[in-house]
Design a protein around this motif. Structure first.
Motif, PDB file in Angstrom:
ATOM      1  N   THR A 114      -4.740  -4.671   4.502  1.00 28.48           N
ATOM      2  CA  THR A 114      -5.512  -4.778   3.266  1.00 28.48           C
ATOM      3  C   THR A 114      -6.130  -6.170   3.168  1.00 28.48           C
ATOM      4  OG1 THR A 114      -3.861  -3.306   2.288  1.00 28.48           O
ATOM      5  CG2 THR A 114      -5.393  -4.357   0.770  1.00 28.48           C
TER       6      THR A 114
ATOM      7  N   ASP B 106      -4.340  -2.863  -5.255  1.00 26.73           N
ATOM      8  CA  ASP B 106      -3.725  -3.215  -3.973  1.00 26.73           C
ATOM      9  C   ASP B 106      -4.369  -4.516  -3.486  1.00 26.73           C
ATOM     10  OD1 ASP B 106      -2.215  -3.014  -1.696  1.00 26.73           O
ATOM     11  OD2 ASP B 106      -3.410  -1.416  -0.771  1.00 26.73           O
TER      12      ASP B 106
ATOM     13  N   SER C  82       0.835  -1.203   0.000  1.00 30.94           N
ATOM     14  CA  SER C  82       0.000   0.000   0.000  1.00 30.94           C
ATOM     15  C   SER C  82       0.877   1.263   0.000  1.00 30.94           C
ATOM     16  CB  SER C  82      -0.944  -0.016   1.210  1.00 30.94           C
ATOM     17  OG  SER C  82      -1.738  -1.185   1.187  1.00 30.94           O
TER      18      SER C  82
ATOM     19  N   LYS D 266      -4.633   2.536   2.028  1.00 34.77           N
ATOM     20  CA  LYS D 266      -4.499   2.528   3.495  1.00 34.77           C
ATOM     21  C   LYS D 266      -3.322   1.658   3.924  1.00 34.77           C
ATOM     22  CE  LYS D 266      -8.186   5.047   4.236  1.00 34.77           C
ATOM     23  NZ  LYS D 266      -7.900   5.776   2.971  1.00 34.77           N
TER      24      LYS D 266
HETATM   25 MG    MG Z   1      -1.789  -3.031   2.366  1.00 29.42          MG
END
Ligand code: MG
Ligand code: GTP
Length: 199
Positions: A59, A75, A37, A51
């Motif tokens: 994530t 992501d 990320s 995030k």
């Molecule tokens: Mg992540």
């Protein structure tokens, strides 16, 4: 390549819930906490678009970002993180696997490895699996700011050596630091070339 715009599109819990496959797409994968990320944020020049967290497992969905209104960054959740429950880990594995196999607009998957840590079994398992599926990858060594130049060179050699035990040719390899903002230009150039070649 200049980043003119970057917007979050959606989080999906399955490959078939992802946005229509109309744009070229580049995905980021690797063990939890490796810096996926953070690297996306570095590429788009935004602090918090994707995030991030110091706690592994942040994530958990497939997250699409639309860049320059014409191509996507994705992501993905980390693989091989032991602290999440077994059932949820298997669901992630399956979700990621299906996404990678079925996503027809996926141009390249960036496999992130922590430059400080020798690649783990889960990394090799993943890279081998991608090879078996004939899915293109590029390798990124992250958090290079944590190493001195000569340590980084050793780390790079070790990883290349390990990859060459299994593969005749090395995939493209990049070294990045979200902290020091290094590797951005090279990665954007790679993406830009890939967009032109596949047009
Ligand atoms: Mg992540
Ligand atoms: P999950 O979503 O949990 O799988 O993690 P992730 O791979 O997305 O990692 P994330 O970007 O959230 O970063 C994890 C931690 O590593 C955060 O505390 C980041 O600040 C830190 N980090 C990420 N990239 C770098 C880097 O280049 N250098 C340093 N020193 N720290 C980094």
């Amino acid at each position: 390549m200049k980043i003119e715009s970057a917007e979050f599109v959606t989080s999906s819990t399955d490959w078939f819930k992802c946005p229509l496959p109309q744009n070229p797409e580049f995905a980021f994968i690797g063990r939890s906490n490796v810096g996926k990320s953070s690297l996306i944020n570095l590429l788009v020049g935004r602090k918090n678009l994707a995030k991030t967290s110091s706690t592994p497992g942040k994530t958990q969905t497939i997250n699409h970002f639309l860049i320059n209104r014409s191509w996507n960054l994705v992501d993905l959740p980390g693989y091989g993180y032991a602290a999440v429950s077994r059932s949820s880990r298997q669901a992630w594995g399956k979700m990621i696997e299906q996404y990678l196999m079925k996503r027809e607009n996926l141009y390249c998957t960036f496999v992130l490895l922590d430059s400080r840590v020798p690649p783990q079994k889960s990394d090799f398992d993943f890279i081998t699996w991608m090879g078996e599926q004939s899915l293109p990858i590029a390798v990124i060594l992250t958090k290079s700011d944590k190493l001195k130049q000569h340590e980084l060179a050793i780390s790079k050699k070790t990883i290349e050596g390990k990859l060459l035990e299994q593969w005749e040719t090395l995939p493209p390899l990049f070294v990045t630091s979200a902290e020091k903002k290094t590797g951005r230009k090279e990665l954007l150039e790679f993406i830009s070339n890939s967009l032109t070649e596949n047009r």
